[in-house]
Design an enzyme around this catalytic site. Structure first.
Site: not given
Length: 320
Positions: A13, A251, A187, A249, A132, A269, A239, A103
């Site tokens: 990111w 996660n 999330k 993703s 987001g 995370e 999200d 996050k």
């Protein structure tokens, strides 16, 4: 006057943030530690698995260089933020706008990330969060998405939305810093649960997960002083597609690989946020059934299937 940005963190990111800022014509420098594998890859090839950096993006391993920039964007592991803030404080950083593009919740203290930054840095610095949905792979391919900027400083919020908006990213003004930060962190927890359902071939249960997840997190947000409606905004429910369903993703993939007993080397995370939420659940005597079920699985080593099915054995009640 030309705007200049300093990006800290050269992972997936962070490198995208540098790419994006350059894409919208902001003079950008990307910082990484000298011994960082990601930083050294970018130095030698100007690229990683996700993107290629333009030649006019400067690379540096000197944190002192941040003093020369108006805006400092940060994308690192949330549990390392306090150490970074201590380093920035030690170089007497002042009159900067700090944008947290990450996050999480600190496990030991339960602090939101903006609290860590604000509590550590010189008060002349302003702090905002950028949250987001969206994956690097999609953005690089030109697929747009919507995100949110929030801050306790209204002027900074409006300044950043004006500065960072483009046809690729439509930005909204956040209305609840507490809710947006908690929702954004949580999330990732729901994303891990979704991955576990995928691994157990119970993907159809993502529907109930999407319905009950925001309800659980809205109660959490309200308990911590935020607006419960924020759980249904871009920071959390907005999200879900990117976090609960996308193959990109981290996660979701972590959750799936965990139940399949496969290793996963990337940062997820949500793993750390689960522990932070468990501490908050105890502190406030707050039921967080989904999050605490994941805690039982990941940290107390409870059986995955038994724990998930136990959620269905909870006492029957009204939906709302």
């Amino acid at each position: 006057m030309e705007k200049k940005a300093f990006v800290i963190g050269c992972g997936r990111w962070g490198s995208f943030i540098a790419w994006y800022l350059n894409h919208i014509n902001i003079n950008t420098t990307l910082y990484g530690r000298e011994n960082s594998k990601n930083f050294n890859m970018l130095k030698s090839t100007r690229s990683n698995s996700y993107l290629k950096l333009d030649d006019n993006i400067k690379l540096t391993s000197s944190l002192n260089d941040s003093k020369l920039y108006d805006y400092i964007f940060i994308s690192i592991s949330s549990q390392n933020l306090q150490n970074l803030m201590n380093e920035l404080s030690a170089i007497n950083l002042s009159d900067k706008t700090i944008i947290l593009c990450m996050k999480g919740i600190e496990i030991q203290t339960g602090k939101r990330l903006s609290q860590i930054a604000s509590d550590t840095l010189n008060k002349s610095n302003k702090v905002a969060v950028w949250l987001g949905p969206g994956h690097v792979q999609s953005f690089i391919s030109g697929i747009p998405n919507c995100m949110v900027i929030d801050s306790n400083d209204e002027k900074v919020k409006y300044e950043l939305v004006d500065l960072l908006s483009s046809k690729l990213i439509r930005l909204y003004y956040g209305c609840d810093l507490i809710g947006n930060e908690i929702g954004g962190a949580a999330k990732n927890v729901i994303g891990i649960a979704a991955g576990m359902l995928d691994g157990l071939k119970l993907t159809s249960l993502k529907g109930p997960l999407m319905a009950r997840g925001p309800k659980e997190i809205s109660t959490l947000i309200e308990t911590l002083g935020g607006n419960p409606i924020s759980a249904y905004g871009l920071c959390h429910l907005g999200d879900y597609e990117a976090t609960l369903f996308s193959k990109n993703s981290h996660n979701r993939e972590f959750g799936e690989r965990f139940v399949l007993n496969e290793s996963f080397d990337s940062l997820a995370e949500g793993y750390y946020t689960i522990k932070a939420l468990h501490n908050i659940s105890i502190k406030y005597n707050l039921p967080l059934p989904i999050s605490n079920a994941l805690y039982d699985i990941l940290f107390d080593k409870k059986n995955v299937k038994d724990t998930i099915y136990k959620l269905f054995d909870r006492s029957i009640k009204r939906e709302f």
